[in-house]
Design a protein around this motif. Sequence first.
Motif, mmCIF file in Angstrom:
data_model
loop_
_atom_site.group_PDB
_atom_site.id
_atom_site.type_symbol
_atom_site.label_atom_id
_atom_site.label_comp_id
_atom_site.label_asym_id
_atom_site.label_seq_id
_atom_site.Cartn_x
_atom_site.Cartn_y
_atom_site.Cartn_z
ATOM 1 N N LEU A 116 0.833 -1.196 0.000
ATOM 2 C CA LEU A 116 0.000 0.000 0.000
ATOM 3 C C LEU A 116 0.868 1.247 0.000
ATOM 4 C CD1 LEU A 116 -2.701 -1.009 2.589
ATOM 5 C CD2 LEU A 116 -3.011 -0.643 0.168
ATOM 6 N N GLY A 117 1.881 1.235 0.838
ATOM 7 C CA GLY A 117 2.762 2.388 0.927
ATOM 8 C C GLY A 117 3.376 2.724 -0.418
ATOM 9 N N ALA A 118 3.744 1.680 -1.147
ATOM 10 C CA ALA A 118 4.428 1.904 -2.413
ATOM 11 C C ALA A 118 3.551 2.616 -3.423
ATOM 12 C CB ALA A 118 4.900 0.576 -2.984
ATOM 13 N N THR A 119 2.224 2.481 -3.308
ATOM 14 C CA THR A 119 1.367 3.163 -4.281
ATOM 15 C C THR A 119 1.422 4.666 -4.063
ATOM 16 O OG1 THR A 119 -0.576 3.128 -2.882
ATOM 17 C CG2 THR A 119 -0.270 1.265 -4.372
ATOM 18 N N LEU A 120 1.722 5.072 -2.850
ATOM 19 C CA LEU A 120 1.670 6.500 -2.569
ATOM 20 C C LEU A 120 2.992 7.198 -2.783
ATOM 21 C CD1 LEU A 120 -0.462 6.274 0.624
ATOM 22 C CD2 LEU A 120 -1.176 7.105 -1.605
ATOM 23 N N THR A 121 4.080 6.489 -2.452
ATOM 24 C CA THR A 121 5.357 7.183 -2.476
ATOM 25 C C THR A 121 5.783 7.558 -3.879
ATOM 26 O OG1 THR A 121 6.429 5.065 -2.521
ATOM 27 C CG2 THR A 121 6.227 6.129 -0.389
ATOM 28 N N ALA A 122 5.229 6.884 -4.879
ATOM 29 C CA ALA A 122 5.663 7.161 -6.240
ATOM 30 C C ALA A 122 5.111 8.478 -6.748
ATOM 31 C CB ALA A 122 5.236 6.026 -7.164
#
Lengths: 329, 482
Positions: free
Chosen positions: B62-68
């Motif tokens: 989930l985190g990875a979807t936002l950091t990009a």
Amino acid sequence: MTTAKTDGAVGERPAAPATPAGPRERERMRRRAARRRGGGWWPYLFLAPWFAGLFGLTVYPMLDSLYLSFTDFDLLTPAKWIGAQNYTHMFSDDPVFWDSVHATLLYVLVSVPLKLALALGVAILLNRPLKGIGVYRAAFYLPSLLGGAVAVAIVWRQVFGGDGLFNDFLGWFGIKGQDWISSPDTSIYTLILLAVWQFGTPMVIFLAGLKQLPKDVYEAAAIDGAGTLTRFFRITLPLLTPIVFFNLVLQIIDGFKTFTPAYVVSNGTGGPLDSTMLYSLYLYKKGFTDLQMGYASALAWVLFLVIAGFTAVNFIAGRYWVHYDDDID
Amino acid sequence: MQQAARPGEAAPARRASTTHAPVPQRPAGDPSRTLREDPVGHQISRRTLFRTAGGLAAAGALGATLTACAGGTGAGSDSGDLTMTWWGSDERHAAYKKALATFQKNNPKIKIETRYSGYDGYFDKFNTQVAGGSAPDLLQMDTALVAQYARKGILAPLDSYVGKSLDLTGFSKTLLAAGTVDGKLYGVPSGIGVNQLTVNRTGLEKLGLKLPEREWTWNDLKAVATQVHKKSGGKIYGVDDGGGSTLQCFEIFAREKGQPFFSDDGKKLGFSADTLQEWWEFWAGMRRDNASPPPAVTSAAHNDLTKNAVVIGKALFTFDSGVYGAGGSITDAQLDFLPTPQGDWSGAREGNFVNGGVLLSATKASKKAADSVKIMDFFAQDPTAIKDMRLLRGIPPTEKARSLISAGLNETDKLNMAMADYISQRVSKATDALPAPVPPPGGADQIWDLLFQSNLAVAFGKKTIKAQASEFFDQAQSILAG
């Protein structure tokens, strides 16, 4: 020193030292205790690179994107605060947003069950003591290794194009194919097929799970005359539910985040007619092509919430169908 | 977006080793509890393993979807080589590199680092670089986008160099207008861009058909395209579907009716809904008569020149200028060129116009603007550069340059240049024509894409022409309103 016979009940427990420890001994014990409590700063020094990564590459960008989701930010000039406008626009005034939601839900809800079913089926076939089984396992895992690669998506474009291999194949049976990639009714299914084909990762996990299943249960079932199907549905599947659950959660998350195949197969257009406009692709287009990074950030947070929602529902529903062997008391 | 769920993948082991006390011992009184012992001696029940692993992997993913999706604005690059970027075909890459080698020989102090690619993703990358503070110093710019970047303050105004280190002798006013935004020059045009229809002449002759006259109408196009389908026994369609084609096609159609694509202030569409409907009805008729291919063929060519109907041999006429011209030829057939047809041939009302091909622009944040201008000047005036680039960036902008290259041209290049000459003369002779189009406003490329998608929606039968036209106007208006 001798131990009394009557003390046998506590015999295993180390007896308290009979004599008080000297100052050096006490110091050593104090230090050992401090270490056990996790005292001292130096462990954090070793963790520092990880913390730097966590805060610099995950936490800070996440918070920044949360802020940007409330702004009008075009990447090139400073962001302007516009409140919740990005979010309201998304739900009320953006037909492409709904196209992308439709395409993504269709993609996830069709591809994940098919992929898991195929992965489990192949894992069961590969869970046999065959000669050269390692080669077969590698062969079935291969598509997953290649899966994310741009090259595979390009090959997919060729295979399912108007003059592609797939239509040649249909031609053998006298069926006249169409251009599967560039027809809005079929293009998303070519992406689903690509996803299902990459079943290797869940397959490997299933295989590991199958290896752990207790043999004696099967032996008992065989004695009771249970057939292959009964054994699968009454023993294998129930015992595997934790692994099915694990794969399900991960594959759903992965499905929502799919980007590369849609980008490559549709040439970055999400076409035809937004039929392959997966959510991540739309998000990318908004941010980097249309220069609406604030809007793209809002899209990212909606995706975050949707994935979080799906995951939560999974965990709640899991209580009713996932059996951990430690539940059987 | 392609970040892997890195924290999540590493999580299970870490979690297991920190939350369980290192006591390698079965808890007494619960013999049915199945415990797994890992090699270090930690115990993990399968329930814990899968719950924590699933949960942590989920959280990580989930985190990875936002950091990009975060970024910030920064300053330009300040040290090292001068960076220059362009897009194009292999032929264009080779020509640029050859020309730049000559420049380097004469200017050994300027170190140039070149980066080049196809058009796909070129501006996505540029946007990201600008945001990240690593924009190139000098770049090939699209006439369609120069206004957008100039108004956002990304490009450096060049006026102070003109007549000094930047020699623009021989550049016509109309041509310079392509790089001029709000009265300032932001890009040096590389050549004359006209909208030509590219024709596969070999294919046409094989079917016993003659090349149409230069002064022709949309009905003439329909007639010859229908003939192509008939004479080829239904194997080839006449002309690729122009219903969603913007610059090269619909804009000319509307301009001839006195309607520009965008209003002068760039805040509205300049054409009427009736014009758009008439246009789509013409192309619906073309598809019905097999003069144009079905929508799947058109859709496959979106953003992909190699799938263009002429390139794959499904049609003999195309509006896509990329098949020949700026990118070099990508078919083996002998090509020829025609102006875009007109509606009602009088010559006075001309829909065609001349623009600036591609441009060279410098970025504002760059500290090497003076050197960048030197390179622009080199490409504009230096005979070796002009000869190296031939027609690869459009028909050269000056009379001097055109005469320099004319000797070394191949047959197709000659035909291409002759047609460009003819069209620009016709444009300058027209008495009742609109002035050259204003630089397109921000969001223009979204609107062009919308036109393409709308035509497809009609062609695939998903929408009626009337409904789609009104939807097009609604959405275009909302894009222009920002």
